[in-house]
Motif scaffolding. Sequence first.
Motif, PDB file in Angstrom:
ATOM      1  N   ARG A  63      59.244  47.271  40.268  1.00 28.66           N
ATOM      2  CA  ARG A  63      59.121  47.915  41.577  1.00 28.66           C
ATOM      3  C   ARG A  63      57.738  48.532  41.659  1.00 28.66           C
ATOM      4  NH1 ARG A  63      63.599  51.831  42.839  1.00 28.66           N
ATOM      5  NH2 ARG A  63      62.642  51.623  44.894  1.00 28.66           N
ATOM      6  N   VAL A  64      57.282  49.069  40.509  1.00 28.24           N
ATOM      7  CA  VAL A  64      55.902  49.537  40.411  1.00 28.24           C
ATOM      8  C   VAL A  64      55.238  48.752  39.293  1.00 28.24           C
ATOM      9  CG1 VAL A  64      54.377  51.482  40.016  1.00 28.24           C
ATOM     10  CG2 VAL A  64      56.628  51.872  41.017  1.00 28.24           C
ATOM     11  N   LEU A  65      54.156  48.053  39.627  1.00 28.26           N
ATOM     12  CA  LEU A  65      53.410  47.324  38.606  1.00 28.26           C
ATOM     13  C   LEU A  65      52.149  48.111  38.288  1.00 28.26           C
ATOM     14  CD1 LEU A  65      53.205  44.681  36.925  1.00 28.26           C
ATOM     15  CD2 LEU A  65      51.820  43.758  38.774  1.00 28.26           C
ATOM     16  N   MET A  66      51.974  48.459  37.009  1.00 27.96           N
ATOM     17  CA  MET A  66      50.790  49.220  36.607  1.00 27.96           C
ATOM     18  C   MET A  66      49.860  48.297  35.829  1.00 27.96           C
ATOM     19  SD  MET A  66      52.491  52.869  35.615  1.00 27.96           S
ATOM     20  CE  MET A  66      53.303  52.362  34.124  1.00 27.96           C
ATOM     21  N   LEU A  67      48.650  48.111  36.335  1.00 31.43           N
ATOM     22  CA  LEU A  67      47.698  47.200  35.711  1.00 31.43           C
ATOM     23  C   LEU A  67      46.555  48.002  35.106  1.00 31.43           C
ATOM     24  CD1 LEU A  67      47.633  44.895  38.810  1.00 31.43           C
ATOM     25  CD2 LEU A  67      48.399  44.094  36.583  1.00 31.43           C
ATOM     26  N   ASP A  68      46.341  47.832  33.792  1.00 36.53           N
ATOM     27  CA  ASP A  68      45.280  48.580  33.118  1.00 36.53           C
ATOM     28  C   ASP A  68      44.073  47.667  32.896  1.00 36.53           C
ATOM     29  OD1 ASP A  68      43.761  50.374  31.761  1.00 36.53           O
ATOM     30  OD2 ASP A  68      45.281  50.888  30.264  1.00 36.53           O
ATOM     31  N   GLU A  69      43.039  47.862  33.684  1.00 31.99           N
ATOM     32  CA  GLU A  69      41.798  47.093  33.584  1.00 31.99           C
ATOM     33  C   GLU A  69      42.034  45.584  33.536  1.00 31.99           C
ATOM     34  OE1 GLU A  69      38.579  48.641  32.781  1.00 31.99           O
ATOM     35  OE2 GLU A  69      39.154  50.655  32.144  1.00 31.99           O
ATOM     36  N   PRO A  70      42.683  45.025  34.567  1.00 30.46           N
ATOM     37  CA  PRO A  70      43.009  43.595  34.501  1.00 30.46           C
ATOM     38  C   PRO A  70      41.790  42.681  34.581  1.00 30.46           C
ATOM     39  CG  PRO A  70      43.585  44.479  36.642  1.00 30.46           C
ATOM     40  CD  PRO A  70      43.180  45.647  35.790  1.00 30.46           C
ATOM     41  N   THR A  71      40.665  43.182  35.053  1.00 33.27           N
ATOM     42  CA  THR A  71      39.518  42.287  35.217  1.00 33.27           C
ATOM     43  C   THR A  71      38.476  42.462  34.125  1.00 33.27           C
ATOM     44  OG1 THR A  71      38.282  43.834  36.601  1.00 33.27           O
ATOM     45  CG2 THR A  71      39.796  42.365  37.718  1.00 33.27           C
ATOM     46  N   LEU A  72      38.791  43.291  33.127  1.00 34.15           N
ATOM     47  CA  LEU A  72      37.810  43.584  32.080  1.00 34.15           C
ATOM     48  C   LEU A  72      37.379  42.301  31.358  1.00 34.15           C
ATOM     49  CD1 LEU A  72      36.585  46.238  30.875  1.00 34.15           C
ATOM     50  CD2 LEU A  72      38.213  45.969  29.018  1.00 34.15           C
ATOM     51  N   GLY A  73      36.072  42.061  31.341  1.00 34.12           N
ATOM     52  CA  GLY A  73      35.532  40.922  30.600  1.00 34.12           C
ATOM     53  C   GLY A  73      35.704  39.574  31.266  1.00 34.12           C
ATOM     54  N   LEU A  74      36.108  39.563  32.542  1.00 31.21           N
ATOM     55  CA  LEU A  74      36.319  38.279  33.212  1.00 31.21           C
ATOM     56  C   LEU A  74      35.117  37.916  34.091  1.00 31.21           C
ATOM     57  CD1 LEU A  74      40.050  38.415  34.324  1.00 31.21           C
ATOM     58  CD2 LEU A  74      39.061  37.630  32.173  1.00 31.21           C
ATOM     59  N   ALA A  75      34.921  36.596  34.280  1.00 34.86           N
ATOM     60  CA  ALA A  75      33.856  36.106  35.144  1.00 34.86           C
ATOM     61  C   ALA A  75      34.162  36.492  36.593  1.00 34.86           C
ATOM     62  CB  ALA A  75      33.757  34.593  35.018  1.00 34.86           C
ATOM     63  N   PRO A  76      33.114  36.661  37.418  1.00 41.35           N
ATOM     64  CA  PRO A  76      33.306  37.121  38.799  1.00 41.35           C
ATOM     65  C   PRO A  76      34.347  36.314  39.586  1.00 41.35           C
ATOM     66  CG  PRO A  76      30.982  37.099  38.265  1.00 41.35           C
ATOM     67  CD  PRO A  76      31.684  36.528  37.081  1.00 41.35           C
ATOM     68  N   VAL A  77      34.358  35.003  39.400  1.00 44.48           N
ATOM     69  CA  VAL A  77      35.308  34.187  40.149  1.00 44.48           C
ATOM     70  C   VAL A  77      36.751  34.544  39.760  1.00 44.48           C
ATOM     71  CG1 VAL A  77      35.086  32.286  38.500  1.00 44.48           C
ATOM     72  CG2 VAL A  77      35.970  31.827  40.786  1.00 44.48           C
ATOM     73  N   LEU A  78      36.940  34.864  38.482  1.00 46.00           N
ATOM     74  CA  LEU A  78      38.278  35.232  38.020  1.00 46.00           C
ATOM     75  C   LEU A  78      38.635  36.642  38.471  1.00 46.00           C
ATOM     76  CD1 LEU A  78      38.171  33.671  34.467  1.00 46.00           C
ATOM     77  CD2 LEU A  78      39.791  33.092  36.271  1.00 46.00           C
ATOM     78  N   VAL A  79      37.635  37.530  38.519  1.00 48.34           N
ATOM     79  CA  VAL A  79      37.869  38.882  39.013  1.00 48.34           C
ATOM     80  C   VAL A  79      38.442  38.809  40.426  1.00 48.34           C
ATOM     81  CG1 VAL A  79      36.765  41.044  39.705  1.00 48.34           C
ATOM     82  CG2 VAL A  79      36.084  39.925  37.571  1.00 48.34           C
ATOM     83  N   ARG A  80      37.803  37.957  41.265  1.00 52.12           N
ATOM     84  CA  ARG A  80      38.274  37.813  42.637  1.00 52.12           C
ATOM     85  C   ARG A  80      39.697  37.270  42.657  1.00 52.12           C
ATOM     86  NH1 ARG A  80      34.572  34.219  44.935  1.00 52.12           N
ATOM     87  NH2 ARG A  80      33.058  35.565  43.904  1.00 52.12           N
ATOM     88  N   ARG A  81      39.954  36.302  41.773  1.00 52.87           N
ATOM     89  CA  ARG A  81      41.282  35.680  41.691  1.00 52.87           C
ATOM     90  C   ARG A  81      42.349  36.735  41.343  1.00 52.87           C
ATOM     91  NH1 ARG A  81      45.418  33.348  41.517  1.00 52.87           N
ATOM     92  NH2 ARG A  81      46.124  31.515  40.363  1.00 52.87           N
TER      93      ARG A  81
END
Lengths: 304, 235
Positions: free
Chosen positions: B155-173
């Motif tokens: 019901r609540v999803l907590m994401l801890d730094e999900p984009t850390l170390g990812l390429a910009p295209v993946l960050v957007r994804r």
Amino acid sequence: MDPARRLGPAEIDVFAQLAVSTLLLGGIYALIAVGLTLIFGIMRVVNFAHGEYLMLGMYLAFWAFSLLALDPYVVLPASLVIFFVVGLLTYALVMRGVIHASHNVQIFTTVGLSIALQNVALVLWTGDFRVIRPWHSSVVIRLGGTAFNLSQVVAFAVAVALTIGLLLFMRRTHTGRVMRATAQDRDAATLMGIDTDRVYRLTFAIGIACVGAAGALVAPLYATYPQAGLQFVLIAYVVVVLGGLGDMAGALLGSLIVAAVEVAGSYVFGAAWKEVLYFVLFIGVLVFRPAGLFGQRGAETLGA
Amino acid sequence: MLTLEGIDAFYGDLQALYDVSLDVPEGKIFALVGANAAGKSTTLRVLSGLVAPRRGHVRFEGKDLAPVPAHRRVDLGIVQVPEGRRLFPFMTVTENLLLGGHGARARGGGPAERLDYVYTLFPVLQERATQLAGSLSGGEQQMCAIGRALMARPRVLMLDEPTLGLAPVLVRRIFDTVRTINADGMTVLLVEQNVRQALTIADHAAVLESGRLVLSGRGPELLGDDRLKRAYLGL
């Protein structure tokens, strides 16, 4: 009467006999090591009291045979259940308190438990060597120039079945997956809603059930006395290290290697050398391949 | 929906959070931003129950979570994707996902259907289904970690730094995915160092600095706020 001697030297094929002895002895070692491997693999605890549960399993078989005339193989299913419960109790009373403590604390705790159990056995049943001779321990099977007895074959067969059964349980069932996940990353497992304390309790109970059942299987082959576990458990540590610390299939192979070293070494150099030989092997593995002979993936986890 | 009231948290003698209060409203995206060691991950660990606060209350829909151990909070629908993915490296992608569906809440809804949902969201995971999680690329691992959490029907999803170390295209994804699952009705608490993108998609946001909450407000508005730069850069 020694059946091998009666056959005469010409009728015994030495290499075949060494191979068969290795296989059967390896089976017994595997039976004892598999529970230790499971507990170490999942909980990262070396249970120094493991041999004492084997000893208690041997006493259970001994008393069932001498007081109730029950064959150890009849006692075997009961042993599994009884020692599963004993494992649950030991976890709740002793292990739970030290599971997150340092390795030093865990070592002192399980060594203390080992000595306490030995002395309880000594007080209750004295230090006498007790031997049981059910009918199958004197049935000698001769096959292609080799001779061995039925109790050894049964112990070997049960060891292989138990190891394969545990392997399948770990790989194919959801509970097995949950146990492996807990071993690989405890915090991540907690975040998946896994009650890791329950996983440890179950792991410990299964490990103790295995070694308790092993007690029933080795009771017809070896004398039962309060320190009976020691001679096996030292070998079991060698096996666990050889097999890659926590790897079940590795433990089975490790058992066979230790048995081969013992059997061949005793034949070539004499029986007194066997412990020297496999502890040299043990130290060699720790120095040159600390992840175990088959551990390609590091010693931290019970993988695959 | 998910609230912290006056939380003090410690690692041993080291205080990581000072009197932190915040409220994550239902159905929204809430971004928690701040520099390294500001206490963002600790805040999530307090919410998921991995760290017990020394003072203050954690509440979910008004219910005090203090007596609820971490693994039971998953059954309430509070699910965390930990920092650094923390997949089970020696298990396959499918095994990882199925473990995400371990809790009673997930099993009630039929794990097979849920697996389909995750595979639809991340088709690459289906292609990699039988590969070991440890052999995936960073982006695939992050998708697997998010997919694994979604298996629990949060019901609540907590994401801890999900984009850390990812390429910009993946960050957007990843940000697109966060928006998609939020549009499906899931509340999201997002911890990010990628401040600009996080605040762009966030309804609400708060800024942590050295364990203290220094700024909060509506996401896009905070972006133009000079106080954000000050807090963030520590000027």
